[in-house]
Design a protein around this motif. Structure first.
Motif, PDB file in Angstrom:
ATOM      1  N   SER A  80       0.722  -1.312   0.010  1.00 56.79           N
ATOM      2  CA  SER A  80       0.003  -0.129   0.055  1.00 56.79           C
ATOM      3  C   SER A  80       0.810   1.155   0.079  1.00 56.79           C
ATOM      4  N   ALA A  81       2.172   1.089   0.193  1.00 57.19           N
ATOM      5  CA  ALA A  81       3.207   2.415   0.295  1.00 57.19           C
ATOM      6  C   ALA A  81       4.088   2.344  -0.972  1.00 57.19           C
ATOM      7  N   ALA A  82       3.345   1.832  -2.167  1.00 55.61           N
ATOM      8  CA  ALA A  82       4.284   1.902  -3.385  1.00 55.61           C
ATOM      9  C   ALA A  82       4.812   3.112  -3.628  1.00 55.61           C
ATOM     10  N   GLY A  83       4.016   4.318  -3.366  1.00 49.23           N
ATOM     11  CA  GLY A  83       4.493   5.488  -3.935  1.00 49.23           C
ATOM     12  C   GLY A  83       5.227   6.222  -2.763  1.00 49.23           C
ATOM     13  N   THR A  84       5.703   5.631  -1.660  1.00 48.72           N
ATOM     14  CA  THR A  84       6.297   6.448  -0.606  1.00 48.72           C
ATOM     15  C   THR A  84       7.802   6.407  -1.147  1.00 48.72           C
ATOM     16  N   PRO A  85       8.485   7.483  -0.959  1.00 52.07           N
ATOM     17  CA  PRO A  85       9.871   7.495  -1.132  1.00 52.07           C
ATOM     18  C   PRO A  85      10.926   6.901  -0.089  1.00 52.07           C
ATOM     19  N   VAL A  86      11.837   6.152  -0.666  1.00 51.06           N
ATOM     20  CA  VAL A  86      12.504   5.351   0.129  1.00 51.06           C
ATOM     21  C   VAL A  86      14.171   5.897  -0.086  1.00 51.06           C
ATOM     22  N   ILE A  87      14.906   6.386   0.995  1.00 47.83           N
ATOM     23  CA  ILE A  87      16.061   6.626   1.209  1.00 47.83           C
ATOM     24  C   ILE A  87      17.024   5.582   1.761  1.00 47.83           C
TER      25      ILE A  87
END
Length: 390
Positions: A80-87
């Motif tokens: 559900s967090a497919a669009g969450t940015p990942v650093i």
């Protein structure tokens, strides 16, 4: 995992790291600006995400036991967090590690030990991108759906022809990049591109300016020798045509023997068609650069003609004033000499000789000044002809 009292006005960041010390440190350093959630591994992070509202950003350690950061990111992209940015946070900084992060779906990469101002700047940048995406999300989805629907109705050759026609309307590098990405979407391809020439440099992906990871990949490709122009880059393909550098993800140039023959052939045709598109784009870049050079040259010529015309007018005015002054001086000299004859006791022949000598020198000087005016006239005609060339 912790669940502190959250401030709804602050963004929520999920920190994932197998080191308890790192989790404590990150919570202490970031809790004043963000709501902080922590997880000690990938599985726990996914559990948090699926059990609540997805966080606004994920800080993800690369090297963890069990499920590492790259696998966690891939699973996150299917959640559900497919669009969450990942650093990604990692002690490794090679291009191979960055490429793994890019392939897994990461948005940025920070090396340990990290500089806190740099980390916060990267967090803020990604949060700003998310905010912008949310505002434009509906319109973007409609546009993508329209392009994807029409792609099935247009053949591969038609894509190249349409691109060549669309290039005529491009007036800058960003326009060329936009047309390329429109063609790539019709081939179901995506990546990032850099175009550089006399008009500057642009680095873009299909939606906006490049992410930090994309910029590092393009920098790596730019530093390589341009031959071969097309080369495999892991499961992806890179193109370096000098003025245009392109990285396309999930387009394997090296195909395994067990790959479906039809899929392998489609990938091969896609690479050939992309090369045709880039060659056409390079030609347009050269044309735009030449047009800019011509405009700059014309501007320089116009300025030089204007400056020369003003200088010639000034010289002409000074020469005319000098000619009048010389004639006046000689006439005054002749009059003074005539007035002095009575006191000099000269013979009439001597007086005539002296008067004639003065007049002859006056005539010679005036003729010399007249030749200068003739030269001015010829130079003026040349300047007028140059002015017509603009």
């Amino acid at each position: 995992m912790n669940a502190p009292q959250h401030n709804a006005a602050l963004p929520t960041i999920l920190v994932v790291d197998d080191s308890p010390d790192i989790l404590i440190l990150m919570e202490e350093l970031l809790s004043d600006q963000y709501n902080i959630l922590t997880a000690s591994g990938g599985a726990q992070a996914l559990e948090i995400i699926e059990g609540s509202v997805p966080p606004d950003l994920v800080l993800l350690d690369c090297m963890m036991p069990g499920m590492d950061g790259y696998e966690t990111c891939r699973k996150l992209r299917s959640s559900s967090a497919a669009g969450t940015p990942v650093i990604f946070l990692s002690a490794l900084s090679s291009i191979e590690e960055r490429l793994l992060g890019y392939s897994a779906g990461g948005d940025d990469y920070v090396c340990k030990p990290f500089d806190m101002p740099e980390l916060i700047a990267k967090i803020e940048r990604q949060l700003a991108v998310v905010s912008s995406k949310r505002e434009l999300g509906n319109q973007l989805n409609e546009a993508v759906n329209a392009v994807m629907s029409s792609a099935d109705m247009v053949g591969e050759v038609g894509v190249v022809l349409d691109f060549q026609r669309a290039l005529n309307a491009c007036t800058d590098y960003a326009g060329i990049a936009a047309q390329l990405f429109e063609s790539f979407e019709r081939y179901r391809l995506d990546g990032c591109i850099r175009i550089q020439g006399k008009m500057g440099m642009v680095s873009l992906n299909s939606k906006t300016t490049c992410t930090a990871l994309e910029l590092s990949i393009l920098d790596h490709l730019a530093a390589q020798k341009p031959d071969p122009r097309i080369r495999p880059f892991g499961p992806h393909t890179s193109f370096n045509f000098g003025s245009i550098i392109l990285f396309l993800r999930d387009l394997p140039m090296t195909r395994s023997p067990d790959m479906d023959p039809e899929l392998a052939e489609r990938h091969g045709r896609a690479i050939d068609n992309v090369a045709l598109l880039i060659e056409g784009a390079c030609t347009k870049v050269t044309a735009l650069d030449n047009e800019l050079a011509v405009r700059e040259l014309n501007s320089t010529v116009i300025k030089m003609v204007s400056m020369t015309r003003l200088a010639l007018a000034d010289i002409s005015a000074k020469n005319k004033a000098m000619s009048n002054e010389v004639q006046t001086l000689f006439e005054s000299l002749a009059k003074d000499v005539d007035d002095s004859y009575m006191n000099l006791g000269l013979l009439s022949q001597q007086e005539e000789f002296l008067s004639g000598l003065i007049k002859s020198y006056m005539t010679a000087v005036i003729q010399a000044l007249a030749k200068g005016r003739e030269t001015e006239g010829k130079l003026g005609k040349v300047i007028e002809q140059l002015g017509h060339l603009k």
